[in-house]
Design a protein around this motif. Structure first.
Motif, PDB file in Angstrom:
ATOM      1  N   TYR A 115      -7.288 -29.441 -26.637  1.00 16.43           N
ATOM      2  CA  TYR A 115      -7.857 -29.161 -27.958  1.00 16.43           C
ATOM      3  C   TYR A 115      -9.378 -29.296 -27.918  1.00 16.43           C
ATOM      4  CZ  TYR A 115      -8.648 -29.607 -33.002  1.00 16.43           C
ATOM      5  OH  TYR A 115      -9.088 -29.439 -34.286  1.00 16.43           O
ATOM      6  N   MET A 116      -9.885 -30.321 -27.259  1.00 13.14           N
ATOM      7  CA  MET A 116     -11.334 -30.521 -27.162  1.00 13.14           C
ATOM      8  C   MET A 116     -11.990 -29.392 -26.377  1.00 13.14           C
ATOM      9  SD  MET A 116     -12.417 -33.073 -28.906  1.00 13.14           S
ATOM     10  CE  MET A 116     -14.025 -33.419 -28.187  1.00 13.14           C
ATOM     11  N   THR A 117     -11.303 -28.891 -25.356  1.00 17.87           N
ATOM     12  CA  THR A 117     -11.848 -27.751 -24.609  1.00 17.87           C
ATOM     13  C   THR A 117     -12.042 -26.560 -25.526  1.00 17.87           C
ATOM     14  OG1 THR A 117     -10.859 -28.439 -22.508  1.00 17.87           O
ATOM     15  CG2 THR A 117     -11.354 -26.086 -22.771  1.00 17.87           C
ATOM     16  N   ARG A 118     -11.065 -26.275 -26.387  1.00 17.29           N
ATOM     17  CA  ARG A 118     -11.179 -25.148 -27.310  1.00 17.29           C
ATOM     18  C   ARG A 118     -12.236 -25.411 -28.380  1.00 17.29           C
ATOM     19  NH1 ARG A 118      -5.120 -22.469 -27.791  1.00 17.29           N
ATOM     20  NH2 ARG A 118      -4.546 -22.837 -25.618  1.00 17.29           N
ATOM     21  N   GLN A 119     -12.365 -26.653 -28.801  1.00 17.18           N
ATOM     22  CA  GLN A 119     -13.421 -26.999 -29.746  1.00 17.18           C
ATOM     23  C   GLN A 119     -14.800 -26.737 -29.128  1.00 17.18           C
ATOM     24  OE1 GLN A 119     -13.282 -29.151 -33.083  1.00 17.18           O
ATOM     25  NE2 GLN A 119     -11.641 -27.649 -33.132  1.00 17.18           N
ATOM     26  N   ALA A 200      -1.443 -25.761 -47.087  1.00 10.33           N
ATOM     27  CA  ALA A 200      -1.424 -24.886 -45.907  1.00 10.33           C
ATOM     28  C   ALA A 200      -2.525 -25.324 -44.937  1.00 10.33           C
ATOM     29  CB  ALA A 200      -1.622 -23.422 -46.316  1.00 10.33           C
ATOM     30  N   PRO A 201      -2.287 -26.389 -44.177  1.00  9.78           N
ATOM     31  CA  PRO A 201      -3.331 -26.887 -43.262  1.00  9.78           C
ATOM     32  C   PRO A 201      -3.684 -25.874 -42.191  1.00  9.78           C
ATOM     33  CG  PRO A 201      -1.230 -27.970 -42.852  1.00  9.78           C
ATOM     34  CD  PRO A 201      -1.056 -27.172 -44.099  1.00  9.78           C
ATOM     35  N   LYS A 202      -4.991 -25.699 -41.974  1.00  8.31           N
ATOM     36  CA  LYS A 202      -5.472 -24.699 -41.022  1.00  8.31           C
ATOM     37  C   LYS A 202      -6.364 -25.364 -39.964  1.00  8.31           C
ATOM     38  CE  LYS A 202      -5.561 -21.088 -44.577  1.00  8.31           C
ATOM     39  NZ  LYS A 202      -6.409 -20.135 -45.327  1.00  8.31           N
ATOM     40  N   PRO A 203      -6.392 -24.806 -38.775  1.00  8.83           N
ATOM     41  CA  PRO A 203      -7.298 -25.339 -37.742  1.00  8.83           C
ATOM     42  C   PRO A 203      -8.758 -25.257 -38.170  1.00  8.83           C
ATOM     43  CG  PRO A 203      -5.643 -23.893 -36.778  1.00  8.83           C
ATOM     44  CD  PRO A 203      -5.548 -23.729 -38.262  1.00  8.83           C
ATOM     45  N   MET A 204      -9.550 -26.195 -37.688  1.00 11.77           N
ATOM     46  CA  MET A 204     -10.977 -26.260 -38.012  1.00 11.77           C
ATOM     47  C   MET A 204     -11.758 -26.652 -36.774  1.00 11.77           C
ATOM     48  SD  MET A 204     -11.077 -28.262 -41.683  1.00 11.77           S
ATOM     49  CE  MET A 204     -12.859 -28.518 -41.507  1.00 11.77           C
ATOM     50  N   TYR A 205     -13.083 -26.444 -36.870  1.00  7.70           N
ATOM     51  CA  TYR A 205     -13.980 -26.997 -35.849  1.00  7.70           C
ATOM     52  C   TYR A 205     -14.604 -28.272 -36.411  1.00  7.70           C
ATOM     53  CZ  TYR A 205     -17.887 -28.033 -32.914  1.00  7.70           C
ATOM     54  OH  TYR A 205     -18.750 -28.713 -32.107  1.00  7.70           O
ATOM     55  N   TYR A 206     -14.663 -29.311 -35.572  1.00 10.58           N
ATOM     56  CA  TYR A 206     -15.239 -30.587 -35.977  1.00 10.58           C
ATOM     57  C   TYR A 206     -16.354 -30.988 -35.017  1.00 10.58           C
ATOM     58  CZ  TYR A 206     -10.728 -31.000 -38.422  1.00 10.58           C
ATOM     59  OH  TYR A 206      -9.630 -30.782 -39.209  1.00 10.58           O
ATOM     60  N   GLN A 207     -17.322 -31.714 -35.526  1.00 13.11           N
ATOM     61  CA  GLN A 207     -18.373 -32.282 -34.680  1.00 13.11           C
ATOM     62  C   GLN A 207     -17.709 -33.254 -33.699  1.00 13.11           C
ATOM     63  OE1 GLN A 207     -19.864 -35.537 -34.616  1.00 13.11           O
ATOM     64  NE2 GLN A 207     -21.582 -34.900 -33.327  1.00 13.11           N
ATOM     65  N   PRO A 208     -18.048 -33.187 -32.397  1.00 10.81           N
ATOM     66  CA  PRO A 208     -17.276 -33.924 -31.381  1.00 10.81           C
ATOM     67  C   PRO A 208     -17.160 -35.421 -31.626  1.00 10.81           C
ATOM     68  CG  PRO A 208     -18.716 -32.324 -30.337  1.00 10.81           C
ATOM     69  CD  PRO A 208     -19.083 -32.329 -31.795  1.00 10.81           C
ATOM     70  N   ASP A 209     -18.261 -36.101 -31.976  1.00 14.49           N
ATOM     71  CA  ASP A 209     -18.188 -37.545 -32.192  1.00 14.49           C
ATOM     72  C   ASP A 209     -17.291 -37.875 -33.376  1.00 14.49           C
ATOM     73  OD1 ASP A 209     -19.842 -37.979 -30.049  1.00 14.49           O
ATOM     74  OD2 ASP A 209     -21.666 -38.214 -31.251  1.00 14.49           O
ATOM     75  N   PHE A 210     -17.403 -37.080 -34.443  1.00 15.41           N
ATOM     76  CA  PHE A 210     -16.550 -37.293 -35.607  1.00 15.41           C
ATOM     77  C   PHE A 210     -15.085 -37.124 -35.219  1.00 15.41           C
ATOM     78  CE2 PHE A 210     -13.970 -35.281 -38.868  1.00 15.41           C
ATOM     79  CZ  PHE A 210     -14.036 -36.207 -39.898  1.00 15.41           C
ATOM     80  N   LEU A 211     -14.773 -36.078 -34.475  1.00 18.89           N
ATOM     81  CA  LEU A 211     -13.391 -35.795 -34.100  1.00 18.89           C
ATOM     82  C   LEU A 211     -12.830 -36.898 -33.215  1.00 18.89           C
ATOM     83  CD1 LEU A 211     -10.940 -33.946 -34.089  1.00 18.89           C
ATOM     84  CD2 LEU A 211     -11.994 -32.676 -32.207  1.00 18.89           C
ATOM     85  N   SER A 212     -13.604 -37.363 -32.262  1.00 20.22           N
ATOM     86  CA  SER A 212     -13.124 -38.425 -31.373  1.00 20.22           C
ATOM     87  C   SER A 212     -12.837 -39.702 -32.153  1.00 20.22           C
ATOM     88  CB  SER A 212     -14.159 -38.698 -30.273  1.00 20.22           C
ATOM     89  OG  SER A 212     -14.297 -37.569 -29.421  1.00 20.22           O
ATOM     90  N   ARG A 213     -13.712 -40.031 -33.105  1.00 20.19           N
ATOM     91  CA  ARG A 213     -13.471 -41.221 -33.931  1.00 20.19           C
ATOM     92  C   ARG A 213     -12.220 -41.042 -34.779  1.00 20.19           C
ATOM     93  NH1 ARG A 213     -19.027 -40.830 -34.826  1.00 20.19           N
ATOM     94  NH2 ARG A 213     -18.646 -39.971 -36.910  1.00 20.19           N
ATOM     95  N   ALA A 214     -12.066 -39.853 -35.371  1.00 23.30           N
ATOM     96  CA  ALA A 214     -10.897 -39.597 -36.211  1.00 23.30           C
ATOM     97  C   ALA A 214      -9.607 -39.716 -35.397  1.00 23.30           C
ATOM     98  CB  ALA A 214     -11.008 -38.216 -36.849  1.00 23.30           C
TER      99      ALA A 214
END
Length: 287
Positions: A115-119, A200-214
């Motif tokens: 997932y991170m690779t695609r982000q 209807a949850p959809k895929p999103m792009y997230y800032q990497p540090d935010f995503l890792s913390r989440a």
């Protein structure tokens, strides 16, 4: 700003704007209206990402799945069929499908490293698509005769720039070409977006540090295999809160309009008048 007054905006022979803000507040609606009315070139960053920069990745994902079907495998191996996505300004489903959701593969999720690779692929594509604006401004003028230009950004544009850095390469380049326009929503708009996303949850792009913390925080409170939809629902409202100050910082380079104001825009004349008022408001606030 490239327009230093309401008058310079209204009298400008070329009107160029960059719309940004949360997805669902009217960016694409207004940009499409301007295109349909004539005279405006509509540059969709999401469309550019999904066709120019990630189109091959998306098509390869389709092919990977098609190769699991014996009939399609034989046709692909003999070049008898062609597989590609059909992304439009209003239908970005192939791009969303490719980005995917992290979590348990048994429930349709992607392993977090994949997932991170695609982000990261999306991040590079979004930066490249933003930096293509100058090319498309020139192209729109030279080929089609369009002098007015609207850049319809992705909702994640605030995640791929440093809005507090006056020398951020993407913001510096785009602000030299266009007037940044933040479409600001209210708490009620945010609540409605969260409700809509929950349905209807959809895929999103997230800032990497935010995503890792989440991802780490979610794992701490939800042991066991991660349900992809549950994770992105849990993350969405936090992502909106994370983005709000980043949008606000970006808006210092341009102007702010309210989502309710955008909703009342019905013509290019309405839009031009709204931007003129926003420029005047900014000068009064800064005075």
């Amino acid at each position: 700003m490239i327009y230093d007054s309401a008058e310079s905006w209204l009298e400008a022979p070329e009107k160029r704007v960059m719309l940004f803000g949360m997805s669902g507040l009217g960016k694409t609606h207004v940009a499409s209206m301007l295109r349909r009315a004539g005279g405006w070139f509509h540059y969709s960053v999401d469309y550019r990402i999904g066709t120019r920069y990630m189109g091959e990745l998306i098509a390869d994902e389709f092919k990977l799945h098609a190769m699991q079907v014996p009939l399609l495998r034989e046709l692909l191996l003999t070049d008898s069929v062609r597989i590609r996505s059909n992304i439009t300004f209003d239908n970005l489903a192939p791009l969303s499908m490719y980005l995917g959701k992290p979590g348990d593969p048994a429930r349709g999720g992607l392993a977090f490293p994949d997932y991170m690779t695609r982000q990261n692929q999306h991040r590079a594509a979004e930066i490249a698509a933003m930096l293509d604006c100058g090319h498309f401004i020139d192209r729109a003028r030279a080929i089609y005769g369009y002098r007015d230009f609207v850049c319809d950004t992705s909702g994640s544009v605030c995640e791929v720039v440093d809005p507090d850095d006056p020398h951020d390469p993407v913001l510096a380049a785009t602000a030299r070409l266009m007037l940044p326009v933040w479409i600001r929503g209210t708490e009620a708009h945010t609540a409605e977006l969260v409700r809509r996303f929950d349905r209807a949850p959809k895929p999103m792009y997230y800032q990497p540090d935010f995503l890792s913390r989440a991802w780490s925080d979610y794992a701490d409170t939800h042991p066991g295999p991660v349900c992809p939809d549950a994770f992105i629902r849990w993350t969405y409202a936090r992502a909106l809160a994370h983005r709000q100050p980043r949008y606000e910082a970006m808006a210092r380079r341009g102007v702010t309009v309210e989502a309710d104001e955008i909703a009342r825009v019905a013509s290019p004349q309405d839009f031009a008048a709204l931007i003129a008022r926003a420029i005047t408001r900014k000068h009064r606030k800064d005075a």
